[in-house]
Design an enzyme around this catalytic site. Sequence first.
Site, mmCIF file in Angstrom:
data_model
loop_
_atom_site.group_PDB
_atom_site.id
_atom_site.type_symbol
_atom_site.label_atom_id
_atom_site.label_comp_id
_atom_site.label_asym_id
_atom_site.label_seq_id
_atom_site.Cartn_x
_atom_site.Cartn_y
_atom_site.Cartn_z
ATOM 1 N N ARG A 181 -100.857 24.690 -69.307
ATOM 2 C CA ARG A 181 -102.176 23.639 -68.960
ATOM 3 C C ARG A 181 -101.196 22.117 -70.157
ATOM 4 N NH1 ARG A 181 -104.702 28.461 -70.824
ATOM 5 N NH2 ARG A 181 -106.378 29.218 -69.050
ATOM 6 N N LYS A 212 -105.937 29.061 -74.559
ATOM 7 C CA LYS A 212 -107.036 28.740 -75.030
ATOM 8 C C LYS A 212 -108.074 29.865 -75.664
ATOM 9 C CE LYS A 212 -108.748 25.910 -70.688
ATOM 10 N NZ LYS A 212 -109.808 26.153 -69.407
ATOM 11 N N HIS A 231 -102.264 19.590 -63.412
ATOM 12 C CA HIS A 231 -102.802 20.723 -63.063
ATOM 13 C C HIS A 231 -101.782 21.429 -61.775
ATOM 14 C CE1 HIS A 231 -105.552 24.180 -64.758
ATOM 15 N NE2 HIS A 231 -105.933 23.733 -63.858
ATOM 16 N N ARG A 279 -98.766 23.069 -62.500
ATOM 17 C CA ARG A 279 -99.699 24.862 -62.545
ATOM 18 C C ARG A 279 -100.166 25.366 -61.347
ATOM 19 N NH1 ARG A 279 -102.172 27.350 -66.689
ATOM 20 N NH2 ARG A 279 -104.311 28.014 -66.636
ATOM 21 N N HIS A 331 -104.964 33.031 -68.221
ATOM 22 C CA HIS A 331 -106.316 33.312 -67.810
ATOM 23 C C HIS A 331 -106.523 34.373 -68.687
ATOM 24 C CE1 HIS A 331 -105.545 31.305 -63.505
ATOM 25 N NE2 HIS A 331 -105.817 30.640 -64.498
ATOM 26 N N TYR A 388 -105.642 31.780 -55.978
ATOM 27 C CA TYR A 388 -104.396 31.465 -54.992
ATOM 28 C C TYR A 388 -103.923 32.208 -54.349
ATOM 29 C CZ TYR A 388 -104.139 28.605 -59.709
ATOM 30 O OH TYR A 388 -103.631 28.060 -60.919
#
Length: 331
Positions: A172, A196, A269, A272, A295, A304
């Site tokens: 990210r 994250k 993004h 990514r 994730h 995806y």
Amino acid sequence: MLAEEYIAYISKVRRYSGRTREIYSAVLGDFVEYSASEAGVPPGRIADDVLLSFMVPSVIRSYEVYLVGVRDDDPRTVNLHLSVLSGFCRWLMKQGRLKSNPVRTVARPKTEKRLPVFYRDESMEEYFASTDCDASEENLELITGHDKASEAAYSRRLARLVVSMLYGTGIRRSELISLRISSMDFARRVLKVHGKGDKMREIPVVPSLCQELSLYLQAVTRMEGRERTLDEPLLVTVKGRQLYPVFVDRTVKGELGGIGSITGRKSPHVLRHSLATELLNEGTDLNSIKELLGHSSLAATQVYTHNSIEKLKKVYVNAHPRAKSGGKNGD
């Protein structure tokens, strides 16, 4: 105030990213302002008990109508507001200040599912081929210090590396900015990323990107005229400062703007998304992609698969005999 206590909670306990905290703070600020207006007091003067009295389904529904009808927010923005308020209410329940979550009873506006935008492999190959010289060892000789020629060569090398890192690792924008020199393990060819939720993950780095990073670090040493410590930022501007979001966005837009086959949105993004889509098309399993991207759940990665299904449809139409003949029997 309750809203400020909640922001402190998601920051110190839940360890949400700075960008997420900004979004939550802005959303709660909007709701506090709306509630204060309904109560006839300035936002900064609304008491906690008054704010709690507005945490009921009827007010939440009225707030949703306000977002749609008065502010003309799109469904995704409205859903974001409701999600943040729902999290706030769950926290209030844990604190014993609410008995139930009023947001759960409020119908949310429907949103169209959007497939992740991505750049085709051929377009990225075109970009890298056109900028290979900027990342070369020969180009490093142009960087001798803080003169105009050195700064120009360094800026081109940095811009290329920003795109290489985002596309080559799928990290990210915030993760790219937070990288330290110690994040890169050249011996193992692994990048350690702080993602994250304060989670660490390791991402394999291909030899060509390792080489590009190594040459870049030499370029920084030449520009600054000193050896840097391991806890300093991995990537820095021509002035030696840590990268920032607008710089990264502007760099990606500028670098990809010269590629004719890339006509859509140009952002970190999308790079990514592009890596994830290419990996899936090459047969990489979803769990591996999930770990690579950082994730928290497989559901976030499964989006995806839609791109791959669309690609499969095109292959089917172009190659299958019955598809080419419109599904009719015959020769």
